[in-house]
Design a protein around this motif. Structure first.
Motif, mmCIF file in Angstrom:
data_model
loop_
_atom_site.group_PDB
_atom_site.id
_atom_site.type_symbol
_atom_site.label_atom_id
_atom_site.label_comp_id
_atom_site.label_asym_id
_atom_site.label_seq_id
_atom_site.Cartn_x
_atom_site.Cartn_y
_atom_site.Cartn_z
ATOM 1 N N GLY A 1 0.802 -1.213 0.000
ATOM 2 C CA GLY A 1 0.000 0.000 0.000
ATOM 3 C C GLY A 1 0.835 1.262 0.000
ATOM 4 O O GLY A 1 0.532 2.228 -0.720
ATOM 5 N N LEU A 2 1.883 1.258 0.797
ATOM 6 C CA LEU A 2 2.755 2.433 0.855
ATOM 7 C C LEU A 2 3.448 2.666 -0.469
ATOM 8 O O LEU A 2 3.590 3.811 -0.931
ATOM 9 C CB LEU A 2 3.778 2.249 1.978
ATOM 10 C CG LEU A 2 4.655 3.460 2.319
ATOM 11 C CD1 LEU A 2 3.792 4.628 2.780
ATOM 12 C CD2 LEU A 2 5.659 3.092 3.401
ATOM 13 N N ARG A 3 3.882 1.597 -1.119
ATOM 14 C CA ARG A 3 4.563 1.723 -2.406
ATOM 15 C C ARG A 3 3.614 2.209 -3.501
ATOM 16 O O ARG A 3 4.014 2.942 -4.404
ATOM 17 C CB ARG A 3 5.161 0.387 -2.811
ATOM 18 C CG ARG A 3 6.464 0.076 -2.130
ATOM 19 C CD ARG A 3 7.482 1.126 -2.438
ATOM 20 N NE ARG A 3 8.749 0.862 -1.811
ATOM 21 C CZ ARG A 3 9.750 1.733 -1.753
ATOM 22 N NH1 ARG A 3 9.616 2.931 -2.277
ATOM 23 N NH2 ARG A 3 10.884 1.430 -1.170
ATOM 24 N N LEU A 4 2.369 1.790 -3.441
ATOM 25 C CA LEU A 4 1.405 2.244 -4.436
ATOM 26 C C LEU A 4 1.221 3.754 -4.375
ATOM 27 O O LEU A 4 0.994 4.413 -5.387
ATOM 28 C CB LEU A 4 0.061 1.548 -4.227
ATOM 29 C CG LEU A 4 -0.006 0.072 -4.615
ATOM 30 C CD1 LEU A 4 -1.330 -0.531 -4.182
ATOM 31 C CD2 LEU A 4 0.186 -0.095 -6.115
ATOM 32 N N VAL A 5 1.308 4.310 -3.168
ATOM 33 C CA VAL A 5 1.108 5.748 -2.982
ATOM 34 C C VAL A 5 2.392 6.532 -3.222
ATOM 35 O O VAL A 5 2.381 7.576 -3.872
ATOM 36 C CB VAL A 5 0.575 6.035 -1.564
ATOM 37 C CG1 VAL A 5 0.453 7.536 -1.332
ATOM 38 C CG2 VAL A 5 -0.776 5.356 -1.363
ATOM 39 N N THR A 6 3.511 6.021 -2.736
ATOM 40 C CA THR A 6 4.761 6.787 -2.787
ATOM 41 C C THR A 6 5.640 6.437 -3.983
ATOM 42 O O THR A 6 6.555 7.200 -4.317
ATOM 43 C CB THR A 6 5.581 6.549 -1.512
ATOM 44 O OG1 THR A 6 5.937 5.159 -1.416
ATOM 45 C CG2 THR A 6 4.769 6.937 -0.278
ATOM 46 N N GLY A 7 5.396 5.293 -4.630
ATOM 47 C CA GLY A 7 6.225 4.909 -5.766
ATOM 48 C C GLY A 7 7.666 4.664 -5.354
ATOM 49 O O GLY A 7 7.947 3.966 -4.384
ATOM 50 N N ALA B 1 9.706 6.809 -4.090
ATOM 51 C CA ALA B 1 10.173 7.790 -3.094
ATOM 52 C C ALA B 1 10.976 7.099 -1.996
ATOM 53 O O ALA B 1 10.507 6.126 -1.391
ATOM 54 C CB ALA B 1 8.995 8.534 -2.487
ATOM 55 N N PRO B 2 12.177 7.585 -1.705
ATOM 56 C CA PRO B 2 13.018 6.916 -0.697
ATOM 57 C C PRO B 2 12.479 7.043 0.713
ATOM 58 O O PRO B 2 12.895 6.279 1.591
ATOM 59 C CB PRO B 2 14.365 7.631 -0.851
ATOM 60 C CG PRO B 2 14.025 8.976 -1.416
ATOM 61 C CD PRO B 2 12.857 8.732 -2.327
ATOM 62 N N ALA B 3 11.577 7.996 0.955
ATOM 63 C CA ALA B 3 11.024 8.133 2.300
ATOM 64 C C ALA B 3 10.341 6.845 2.754
ATOM 65 O O ALA B 3 10.350 6.515 3.953
ATOM 66 C CB ALA B 3 10.031 9.299 2.338
ATOM 67 N N ALA B 4 9.759 6.108 1.809
ATOM 68 C CA ALA B 4 9.133 4.824 2.163
ATOM 69 C C ALA B 4 10.178 3.833 2.664
ATOM 70 O O ALA B 4 9.928 3.080 3.612
ATOM 71 C CB ALA B 4 8.390 4.260 0.954
ATOM 72 N N SER C 1 3.107 0.742 -11.489
ATOM 73 C CA SER C 1 3.496 2.051 -12.030
ATOM 74 C C SER C 1 4.669 1.925 -12.991
ATOM 75 O O SER C 1 4.743 2.638 -14.002
ATOM 76 C CB SER C 1 3.858 3.009 -10.886
ATOM 77 O OG SER C 1 4.958 2.516 -10.130
ATOM 78 N N THR C 2 5.590 1.012 -12.696
ATOM 79 C CA THR C 2 6.734 0.806 -13.586
ATOM 80 C C THR C 2 6.282 0.289 -14.943
ATOM 81 O O THR C 2 6.745 0.760 -15.989
ATOM 82 C CB THR C 2 7.729 -0.181 -12.951
ATOM 83 O OG1 THR C 2 8.143 0.303 -11.675
ATOM 84 C CG2 THR C 2 8.954 -0.352 -13.834
ATOM 85 N N LEU C 3 5.367 -0.667 -14.938
ATOM 86 C CA LEU C 3 4.855 -1.211 -16.200
ATOM 87 C C LEU C 3 4.093 -0.156 -16.998
ATOM 88 O O LEU C 3 4.243 -0.058 -18.221
ATOM 89 C CB LEU C 3 3.955 -2.414 -15.923
ATOM 90 C CG LEU C 3 4.664 -3.700 -15.477
ATOM 91 C CD1 LEU C 3 3.657 -4.749 -15.039
ATOM 92 C CD2 LEU C 3 5.544 -4.233 -16.594
#
Length: 244
Positions: free
Chosen positions: A161-167, A169-172, A197-199
Motif C-alpha cells: 500500500g505504501l509503495r502504491l502511494v509513494t512509488g 520515493a526513498p522516504a518509504a 506504475s513501472t509497467l
C-alpha cells in the motif's frame, strides 16, 4: 553446588567490572561515530552532485536518452547504477524511465527499472535500519507501540500500500527501515507495489507519467487494482502448491 556458586561469583565480578562497562561504552561511541560519518558522507555527496550541476542534467530527457544510447551494451548496467545512485535523492522514477522507453523495449525498461529500484530501496532500507532503528526503538512512545506491532504483523500489505502511494520515493524505504517490518515483507511488498506504475510508464511512457501526476487518485486506484489482482493470484498459487 560449589561449581554453581563459583559461576555466579564469576558472573558477578564480570558484570561489576568497570573495564567491561568502559568497553561497552567505547563500542557504542564507535558505532555512533561510524553512523555519523556515513551520514556526513551521504550529505557531502548530495552537495557535490548539486554543485556539479548533476541535477540540472536530469531535467533534460533528451540528454538522458542520448547518454543511454551512447553507453551501448553497457547501457543497462549504467541505467541500473543510475537508479541506485539517484533514487535516494527523491528522484521521480519517470525521470529515468520515460527517456529509457526511447532506447529499449518496454519489457527491458520495466525489468531494468525494477532491478534498479529494488536495489536502491534495499540499500535505503538497510541503511535506515542500521542507523536509526535502535534510536527509534528507544524513543518510541508507548501509545505508538501497538501500531508499530500491527505494522510488523501486516508488513507485506502495508508495504504494498505504501509503495502504491509513494512509488520510488526513498522516504518509504526510510520509514519501513526504522519499523519492525521484516526484510522479506519489505522486498516482496516493494516489488509488488512498484510493478504496476513501472509497467505503466514502461509501456506508455510520458503519457502514463503525466496521467499519474495530473490524476493521482485515478492512478492510485488503477495501481491498487492491479496490485490486488496480482497479490490474490500469488496467494492462490501459494495455496495450490503441495505442502512439504
Amino acid at each position: 553446588s560449589t561449581r554453581s556458586a563459583r559461576a555466579r561469583a564469576a558472573t558477578g565480578r564480570t558484570s561489576s567490572d568497570p573495564t567491561a562497562s568502559l568497553g561497552g561504552a567505547a563500542f557504542v561511541k564507535g558505532q555512533v561515530a561510524v553512523k555519523t560519518a556515513v551520514l556526513v558522507a551521504v550529505g557531502g555527496t548530495v552537495l557535490i552532485v548539486f554543485l556539479a550541476g548533476g541535477f540540472e542534467t536530469l531535467r533534460d530527457p533528451d540528454r538522458i536518452e542520448e547518454f543511454l544510447t551512447d553507453s551501448g551494451p553497457w547501457g543497462p548496467i549504467v541505467y541500473v547504477l543510475a537508479f541506485v545512485a539517484l533514487q535516494p535523492f527523491s528522484l521521480p522514477g519517470a525521470v529515468l524511465i520515460v527517456p529509457a522507453t526511447f532506447v529499449w523495449s518496454w519489457w527491458e525498461v520495466a525489468l531494468y527499472s525494477l532491478i534498479g529500484g529494488m536495489l536502491a530501496s534495499a540499500a535505503g532500507f538497510a541503511l535506515s535500519r542500521w542507523i536509526a532503528r535502535d534510536w527509534v526503538e528507544q524513543r518510541l512512545p508507548d501509545r505508538l507501540r501497538p501500531w508499530e506491532q500491527r505494522l510488523a504483523d501486516h508488513g507485506l500489505v502495508a508495504t504494498i500500500g505504501l509503495r502504491l502511494v509513494t512509488g520510488y520515493a526513498p522516504a518509504a524505504d526510510w520509514l519501513l527501515g526504522v519499523s519492525r517490518v521484516s526484510v522479506s515483507a519489505f522486498l516482496i511488498g516493494t516489488a509488488v507495489g512498484l510493478a504496476p506504475s513501472t509497467l505503466l510508464m514502461a509501456i506508455w511512457g510520458d503519457d502514463a507519467a503525466r496521467g499519474i501526476v495530473d490524476e493521482p487518485l485515478v492512478g492510485v486506484a488503477v495501481l491498487s487494482g492491479v496490485s490486488v489482482v496480482g497479490y490474490v493470484l500469488y496467494r492462490l498459487r501459494q495455496r495450490s502448491l503441495p505442502q512439504g
